[in-house]
Scaffold this motif. Structure first.
Motif, mmCIF file in Angstrom:
data_model
loop_
_atom_site.group_PDB
_atom_site.id
_atom_site.type_symbol
_atom_site.label_atom_id
_atom_site.label_comp_id
_atom_site.label_asym_id
_atom_site.label_seq_id
_atom_site.Cartn_x
_atom_site.Cartn_y
_atom_site.Cartn_z
ATOM 1 N N ARG A 69 -5.308 38.514 -62.237
ATOM 2 C CA ARG A 69 -5.590 37.433 -63.188
ATOM 3 C C ARG A 69 -4.533 37.397 -64.289
ATOM 4 N NH1 ARG A 69 -10.257 38.955 -61.006
ATOM 5 N NH2 ARG A 69 -11.922 37.437 -60.741
ATOM 6 N N PHE A 70 -4.097 36.180 -64.615
ATOM 7 C CA PHE A 70 -3.120 35.946 -65.669
ATOM 8 C C PHE A 70 -3.724 34.954 -66.653
ATOM 9 C CE2 PHE A 70 -0.909 37.080 -61.827
ATOM 10 C CZ PHE A 70 0.042 37.988 -62.244
ATOM 11 N N GLU A 71 -3.826 35.353 -67.914
ATOM 12 C CA GLU A 71 -4.394 34.496 -68.955
ATOM 13 C C GLU A 71 -3.255 33.812 -69.700
ATOM 14 O OE1 GLU A 71 -7.731 34.339 -69.414
ATOM 15 O OE2 GLU A 71 -8.149 35.927 -67.960
ATOM 16 N N GLY A 72 -3.460 32.555 -70.092
ATOM 17 C CA GLY A 72 -2.462 31.863 -70.894
ATOM 18 C C GLY A 72 -2.658 30.367 -70.874
ATOM 19 N N GLN A 73 -1.697 29.670 -71.484
ATOM 20 C CA GLN A 73 -1.726 28.214 -71.487
ATOM 21 C C GLN A 73 -1.352 27.747 -70.080
ATOM 22 O OE1 GLN A 73 1.303 26.173 -73.769
ATOM 23 N NE2 GLN A 73 -0.213 24.682 -74.469
ATOM 24 N N LEU A 74 -2.192 26.903 -69.487
ATOM 25 C CA LEU A 74 -1.984 26.506 -68.088
ATOM 26 C C LEU A 74 -0.607 25.901 -67.862
ATOM 27 C CD1 LEU A 74 -5.484 25.099 -67.096
ATOM 28 C CD2 LEU A 74 -4.460 27.302 -66.505
ATOM 29 N N GLY A 75 -0.139 25.057 -68.771
ATOM 30 C CA GLY A 75 1.181 24.442 -68.608
ATOM 31 C C GLY A 75 2.284 25.471 -68.519
ATOM 32 N N SER A 76 2.191 26.511 -69.331
ATOM 33 C CA SER A 76 3.184 27.582 -69.319
ATOM 34 C C SER A 76 3.103 28.395 -68.035
ATOM 35 C CB SER A 76 2.983 28.489 -70.536
ATOM 36 O OG SER A 76 3.893 29.550 -70.505
#
Length: 125
Positions: A69-76
């Motif tokens: 799993r990778f968390e962050g701003q979807l666009g980025s």
């Protein structure tokens, strides 16, 4: 309708979210002398985010079956290519780079699948 779709996509890309990458398995792996490696997969996304599977010892056909799993701003998270590297200790056995653009075409479900990908660029251990 086209303008509202575009605004909806832009809003979704600014949203915080989770990119989940399921790493299944590899086959035909070997290190120097034809010995089976203790292989693990490393998944790299932009902004220096990387995760790895557990190492599976002594097999040419590791089955990881793990979700990373990778968390962050979807666009980025979606604007760059995702890299999957298969390694034995520090030696790269191969890698594949995937565009995440198909996810942009399906923002409602945010699901795409790539199966049977050939690894490229392995090094001898």
């Amino acid at each position: 309708a086209r303008h509202s779709d575009s605004v909806g996509i832009e809003r979704a890309l600014r949203t915080q979210g989770t990119l989940m990458v399921h790493v299944r398995s590899a086959q035909g792996l070997s290190i120097g002398g034809g010995y089976p490696p203790d292989a693990f997969a490393e998944v790299v996304v932009p902004d220096d985010l990387n995760r790895r599977t557990r190492a599976v010892p002594g097999t040419s056909k590791p089955n990881w079956d793990q979700t990373l799993r990778f968390e962050g701003q979807l666009g980025s998270l979606l604007k760059h290519k995702l890299e999957v590297r298969v390694l034995h200790e520090r030696s790269k056995l191969g890698e594949v780079k995937l565009s995440l653009a198909p996810l942009l075409d399906n923002l409602r479900g945010l699901s795409a699948s790539w199966d049977d990908l050939p690894l490229e660029g392995g090094e001898e251990a």
